[in-house]
Design an enzyme around this catalytic site. Sequence first.
Site, short mmCIF file in Angstrom:
data_model
loop_
_atom_site.label_atom_id
_atom_site.label_comp_id
_atom_site.label_asym_id
_atom_site.label_seq_id
_atom_site.Cartn_x
_atom_site.Cartn_y
_atom_site.Cartn_z
CE LYS A 50 3.33 5.75 -5.18
NZ LYS A 50 4.07 6.76 -5.93
CB CYS A 69 6.30 5.20 -13.86
SG CYS A 69 7.84 5.74 -13.14
CG HIS A 96 3.27 3.00 -11.87
ND1 HIS A 96 4.37 2.21 -11.68
CD2 HIS A 96 3.63 4.24 -11.46
CE1 HIS A 96 5.35 2.93 -11.16
NE2 HIS A 96 4.93 4.18 -11.02
CD GLN A 99 -0.89 7.90 -6.87
OE1 GLN A 99 -1.30 8.81 -6.15
NE2 GLN A 99 0.39 7.75 -7.14
N1 PMP Z 1 1.19 2.06 -9.01
C1 PMP Z 1 0.85 3.35 -9.00
C2 PMP Z 1 -0.53 3.73 -9.45
C3 PMP Z 1 1.75 4.31 -8.55
O1 PMP Z 1 1.41 5.59 -8.51
C4 PMP Z 1 3.04 3.88 -8.12
C5 PMP Z 1 4.09 4.90 -7.67
N2 PMP Z 1 4.17 6.01 -8.49
C6 PMP Z 1 3.34 2.53 -8.15
C7 PMP Z 1 2.39 1.64 -8.59
C8 PMP Z 1 4.68 2.01 -7.69
O2 PMP Z 1 4.85 2.27 -6.34
P1 PMP Z 1 6.28 2.06 -5.62
O3 PMP Z 1 7.28 2.78 -6.47
O4 PMP Z 1 6.08 2.71 -4.28
O5 PMP Z 1 6.52 0.60 -5.55
#
Ligand code: PMP
Length: 423
Positions: free
Chosen positions: A241, A381, A137, A218
Site C-alpha cells: 500500500k 472488507c 477492516h 492506511q
Molecule cells: N487494515 C486496513 C485499514 C486496510 O486498509 C487493509 C488493506 N485493505 C488491511 C488492514 C489488510 O492489509 P493486507 O491485505 O495488505 O494484509
Amino acid sequence: MLTIENGLTKESDVSYDIAAIRNHFPIFEESEREIGRPLAYLDTAASSQKPREVVEVLTKSLLLEHANIHRGAYSLSARATERYEAVRATVARAINAKSDRSIIFTRGTTEAVNLVARSLESWFQPGDTIVLTMLEHHSNIVPWQLLAERRNLKVVFAAIQEDASLDLNDFIEKVRTLKPRLVSFSLHSNAFGTVPPSEEMVAVCREVGATIFTDAAQAIVHGTVDVEKLDTDFLAFSGHKVYGPTGSGVLYVRPEMYQHMEPFMGGGDMISSVTVEGSTWAEPPQKFEAGTPAIAEVLALGAALEFMDRIGRGAVQNHERELFQRAWELLKSEGLELYGPANNGGHQSSIIPFNVPGVHPHDIATIADTFNVQLRAGNHCAMPALRRVGLYSTVRASIGVYTRLEDFEQMIEALRHARKILS
Ligand code: PMP
C-alpha cells in the site's frame, strides 16, 4: 521555492510537483499509450502503484545480488544479510521506533495481526475482553475473533456514528468499564477515510492498563506514523500500500511486549538450538521470522519508504488533504451521495466513499473502467462499518502521491455517462 532532487520535491516545498512524481510511475505513461486516455488510478487504498526505483531494487536484488540471508559464510549472503538488516533500520526510522529490534518483517498487515493474536494466546486469560471499533477492516477483526474462540475471550466493538466517525464517548465508556486486556484500532479507516482521535483513545487505554494494537495499513500511506508519539504497543502496515511490493509488511513491537510472546511459526532462523528433546528460540525479532523471508521484497520496501521520505511525508499529507477537499466539493456538486465524517466537518482524508443514486456501485466501477478510471466497489472488507451506517456497498475513490484533480474530473465524465445509460 520549488527544489527538486532526483526529480522529487523536498519536504520544505510549498508546491508539490505532481508531474515529476508521476514520472516515477511508468504505469501512467504505458496505460495512456495503450488505452488512449490517461490512467485515473483511484484505488490506492487497495494497493498503490510502484515507482521505478522500487522495482529496480527488486529486480537488482533478484538478478544480481541474490543469496539467502543469516546463513552463508560467503560474501554474497553476508551482503544480502546486511542489506536486509539495513531495511530494519530504515523502517525503524520511518516510524520513529527506538530500536531495530522492534521491527518484525511480515507478509503484510493481515499476517501481523495474526502473528500477535497467535503469539499472545497464552498471555490472555479466559474471560478477558478485547475492544475493537466498528470501523475495523476484517483483518483487524477476524484474527481476534478466532483467538476469542480458542481462549474463551469476549470481543466488544466500540460504536460509530451515522457519519462513520468514531463514537468516542462509547469507546471511552467501554474501555473504562470493561478494562480490556487489549484494544485494537485502525489509525485511518480504509472504508470511510475516518481518522479517529487516537490521542484520546490511547489515553483512556493507558488509564486502565490496556495493551494497544494499531493498524497503520492506511495511515502509513497518507501521512506520518510515529510509534513513540502515538504510544502504541504494536503497529502494523503492508508494503504494497505504501508504494512497495506485495509480500512485504511490518509489525512493530514495543520491546517490553516480547516477554509475553510465544513463537508464531516454527522453523529455520527462529531457533537458538534444536535437539530431539526440544528447541529453544532465537532472540526477537528473529524469533518471529521463521524460514526464508521475502528478501527482495523487503529490500524494495526499504526503497519505497525512502521514496516517501524524499517526497516528504508532510508534503504528501498536504497534497492529499488539499486534493481531498477539492475532490469532495467537486463530487458534491455532481449530486453524489458522499459518506464519511467530512459531511459534518469531521476528520476524514484521502478516501471518498460514495454512491450514485439509482446506480449499483459495481456498475459504476465497470463503466468507469471503460474510461480508464479505476475505482473500487463493494464492502471494502469492512462489513460491520458499512452495515452500521445502513449500506451494503459503496464506490470508493482513494488518493495517492500521484493523484490529480484531473483524475476526479475524468471520473465525473464516466459517472455522467453511467447515469445516462443506467438510471
Ligand atoms: N487494515 C486496513 C485499514 C486496510 O486498509 C487493509 C488493506 N485493505 C488491511 C488492514 C489488510 O492489509 P493486507 O491485505 O495488505 O494484509
